[in-house]
Scaffold this motif. Structure first.
Motif, short mmCIF file in Angstrom:
data_model
loop_
_atom_site.label_atom_id
_atom_site.label_comp_id
_atom_site.label_asym_id
_atom_site.label_seq_id
_atom_site.Cartn_x
_atom_site.Cartn_y
_atom_site.Cartn_z
N LEU B 216 0.83 -1.21 0.00
CA LEU B 216 0.00 0.00 0.00
C LEU B 216 0.87 1.26 0.00
O LEU B 216 0.59 2.22 -0.72
CB LEU B 216 -0.92 -0.01 1.22
CG LEU B 216 -2.10 -0.98 1.15
CD1 LEU B 216 -2.86 -0.97 2.47
CD2 LEU B 216 -3.03 -0.61 0.00
N MET B 217 1.91 1.24 0.81
CA MET B 217 2.75 2.43 0.88
C MET B 217 3.47 2.66 -0.44
O MET B 217 3.57 3.80 -0.92
CB MET B 217 3.76 2.30 2.02
CG MET B 217 4.64 3.51 2.20
SD MET B 217 3.73 5.01 2.70
CE MET B 217 3.88 4.92 4.50
N ALA B 218 3.95 1.59 -1.05
CA ALA B 218 4.63 1.74 -2.34
C ALA B 218 3.66 2.31 -3.38
O ALA B 218 4.01 3.20 -4.17
CB ALA B 218 5.18 0.39 -2.81
N GLY B 219 2.44 1.81 -3.37
CA GLY B 219 1.45 2.33 -4.31
C GLY B 219 1.12 3.78 -4.03
O GLY B 219 0.95 4.59 -4.95
N HIS B 220 1.03 4.11 -2.75
CA HIS B 220 0.71 5.49 -2.36
C HIS B 220 1.78 6.46 -2.89
O HIS B 220 1.47 7.47 -3.52
CB HIS B 220 0.62 5.55 -0.84
CG HIS B 220 0.37 6.91 -0.28
ND1 HIS B 220 -0.79 7.60 -0.52
CD2 HIS B 220 1.12 7.70 0.51
CE1 HIS B 220 -0.74 8.77 0.10
NE2 HIS B 220 0.42 8.85 0.73
N VAL B 221 3.03 6.13 -2.64
CA VAL B 221 4.11 6.99 -3.13
C VAL B 221 4.15 6.97 -4.65
O VAL B 221 4.41 7.99 -5.30
CB VAL B 221 5.46 6.53 -2.53
CG1 VAL B 221 6.61 7.33 -3.12
CG2 VAL B 221 5.44 6.68 -1.02
N GLY B 222 3.87 5.81 -5.23
CA GLY B 222 3.90 5.72 -6.68
C GLY B 222 2.88 6.62 -7.34
O GLY B 222 3.18 7.29 -8.33
N SER B 223 1.68 6.66 -6.79
CA SER B 223 0.67 7.53 -7.41
C SER B 223 1.05 8.99 -7.22
O SER B 223 0.80 9.83 -8.08
CB SER B 223 -0.71 7.25 -6.82
OG SER B 223 -0.71 7.46 -5.44
N SER B 224 1.68 9.27 -6.09
CA SER B 224 2.17 10.63 -5.88
C SER B 224 3.19 10.98 -6.95
O SER B 224 3.15 12.07 -7.54
CB SER B 224 2.80 10.71 -4.48
OG SER B 224 3.34 11.98 -4.26
N GLN B 225 4.09 10.02 -7.22
CA GLN B 225 5.10 10.25 -8.25
C GLN B 225 4.45 10.45 -9.61
O GLN B 225 4.82 11.37 -10.35
CB GLN B 225 6.05 9.07 -8.30
CG GLN B 225 7.04 9.11 -9.45
CD GLN B 225 7.95 7.91 -9.47
OE1 GLN B 225 7.67 6.91 -8.81
NE2 GLN B 225 9.04 8.00 -10.20
N ARG B 226 3.47 9.60 -9.94
CA ARG B 226 2.82 9.74 -11.24
C ARG B 226 2.14 11.09 -11.38
O ARG B 226 2.19 11.73 -12.42
CB ARG B 226 1.81 8.61 -11.44
CG ARG B 226 2.45 7.33 -11.97
CD ARG B 226 1.39 6.31 -12.36
NE ARG B 226 0.62 5.86 -11.21
CZ ARG B 226 1.03 4.91 -10.39
NH1 ARG B 226 2.20 4.34 -10.57
NH2 ARG B 226 0.29 4.54 -9.37
N GLY B 227 1.51 11.55 -10.27
CA GLY B 227 0.89 12.86 -10.31
C GLY B 227 1.89 13.95 -10.62
O GLY B 227 1.64 14.84 -11.44
N TYR B 228 3.04 13.83 -9.99
CA TYR B 228 4.07 14.84 -10.24
C TYR B 228 4.54 14.79 -11.69
O TYR B 228 4.66 15.81 -12.36
CB TYR B 228 5.24 14.62 -9.29
CG TYR B 228 6.39 15.55 -9.54
CD1 TYR B 228 6.42 16.82 -8.95
CD2 TYR B 228 7.43 15.20 -10.37
CE1 TYR B 228 7.46 17.68 -9.20
CE2 TYR B 228 8.48 16.05 -10.61
CZ TYR B 228 8.50 17.29 -10.02
OH TYR B 228 9.52 18.15 -10.27
#
Lengths: 254, 254
Positions: B216-228
């Motif tokens: 979950l945490m990896a996905g959370h950071v990943g979506s943050s990265q994709r947004g950026y």
DNA sequence: CGCTGTGTTATTGAATACAATCACCGCTAC
DNA sequence: GTAGCGGTGATTGTATTCAATAACACAGCG
């Protein structure tokens, strides 16, 4: 001879003093001359190094930021506890950082093949790396194993400079200090067989082969981690040995 | 006009002064009040905050260690360049660090099920986290998006404390500052939809489910990265978009 | 007109001096 | 005998002061 009334001293500026104190202190901590929990007072260090308390303060604050000492207001500084429990996690994160660095360094080298001219800093870093590799080979040939830990750090930081990413280099600097501390807690180096892998990594970077550089560096750090784990074998049961999903992922990828 | 002979002043010790200056300066840099390249002189800051140059010095050195300012001897300090080129790498490394932290926090919670009593620090961190979650929910409900960035940082640092790994927490602290800087360079927050994921992560940790927490945490950071990445779309061609083997690996794992 | 050398100025670096706080020790009271 | 408490010493935190260096402007020269 009387002195002029408002001049009780003559400050001698030596801009390199804090750096000297910082390096010496960090080496003493990593190598074990200063044990965890030992009190480090500013006055004593100032007397030892022949400077005032001000440069000593700077060094202590830097070490606090790096996690090697702990300070409480008005209560002084002590050498921090060795992060033994964090060993596996630190290796895992280091593996990812280093693999990313190697990948980026290779991508930068590849850009040179497509016409982009290498920068001056790149050449400087590349030359320094060549010298480090030669020094390491000489040390291995002469069985001067005591030199290897320092050369090892310089090699990895050199690759970080080659990558051109200051942020990743800073992260690596912070984490590799901790890992060297772990190593030096009981043994001083992990033998010389791993040194030979360095030239393979550089070859992949020079060739601009990002995937290969990533894979080799990850494997390099991974074997380093395995060597450490075999030696110290996790006497405490904080989940070590089962936590490895992320760790082995980073270390054994490819 | 003669002054009193040996008492030109009365130093007022205020142990919190360097921290105040440090926090204020870092916020000014991250939020853009101080642009990259701007000169920051000790005297000006001392006058601004009503303290001497000494605490200002400490703060500047700390910021230098964190990578927000650059200093040259006798030449002064300037605000560093925003590490835009490192964005993707920073996200990748952050993903691994945070996933490792979440995994470790879950393992710690799992240990509590097998009889090991939670420590006092654990309870303190857990309570603080609960308060942060509530505050964030309130902010989302009230559309007070301006509060979210700060709450977001505190949430992630809170999880780091819950993990009990001081080394990883220090690494996260260093890297998250950079990432917030990247964000604030153009937009101030990434919306509120990601806040809801926080409770899911905490639920996995509380349940002691290490794999789930990691994922979950990896996905959370990943979506943050994709947004950026979608927003800033790499105008320069430094290999961005192809460097992602490590990045997407860490972000999209699971 | 451009460039270089020099003097000036502004700014940082370090040493000393003083204030505030903490830790430890002995003492007293119970 | 032990716990609470005040005194004393040691140590850190900050302000001021002087030294040294870098950046800058300007005059002189090619």
């Amino acid at each position: 001879m009387e002195r002029s009334p408002v001049r009780p001293s003559r400050p001698e500026t030596d801009a390199a003093a804090p750096q000297r104190v910082l390096d010496a202190l960090r080496r003493d901590i990593i190598l074990g001359a200063l044990r965890p929990g030992a009190r480090v007072t500013e006055a004593a260090l100032a007397a030892t190094y022949g400077v005032s308390r001000i440069p000593v303060r700077e060094a202590l604050r830097a070490l606090e930021a790096e996690g090697f000492v702990e300070s409480k207001p008005y209560a002084g500084s002590t050498v921090a506890k060795i992060p033994l429990d964090d060993a596996e996690d630190l290796f895992a994160v280091r593996g990812v950082i280093e693999a990313t660095i190697a990948r980026r360094a290779a991508l930068r080298a590849a850009a040179h093949f497509t016409g982009e001219a290498p920068s001056t800093e790149w050449w400087t870093a590349r030359r320094a790396l060549a010298a480090i590799l030669d020094d390491g080979d000489r040390a291995v040939a002469a069985d001067a194993l005591a030199d290897l830990p320092d050369l090892n750090i310089r090699f990895h930081l050199g690759v970080a400079e080659l990558s051109g990413s200051a942020s990743l280099a800073a992260l690596l600097r912070q984490i590799s200090g901790k890992i060297e501390w772990l190593y030096a807690a009981d043994v001083d180096n992990r033998g010389k067989q791993s040194w030979g892998e360095h030239r393979l990594i550089i070859a992949a970077i020079d060739a601009g082969n990002a995937d290969e550089a990533d894979r080799l560096m990850a494997g390099h750090v991974g074997s380093s981690q395995r060597g450490y784990m075999e030696r110290f074998a996790a006497p405490d049961g904080t989940g070590t040995g089962a936590v490895g999903a992320t760790g082995t992922d980073a270390a054994a990828r490819g």
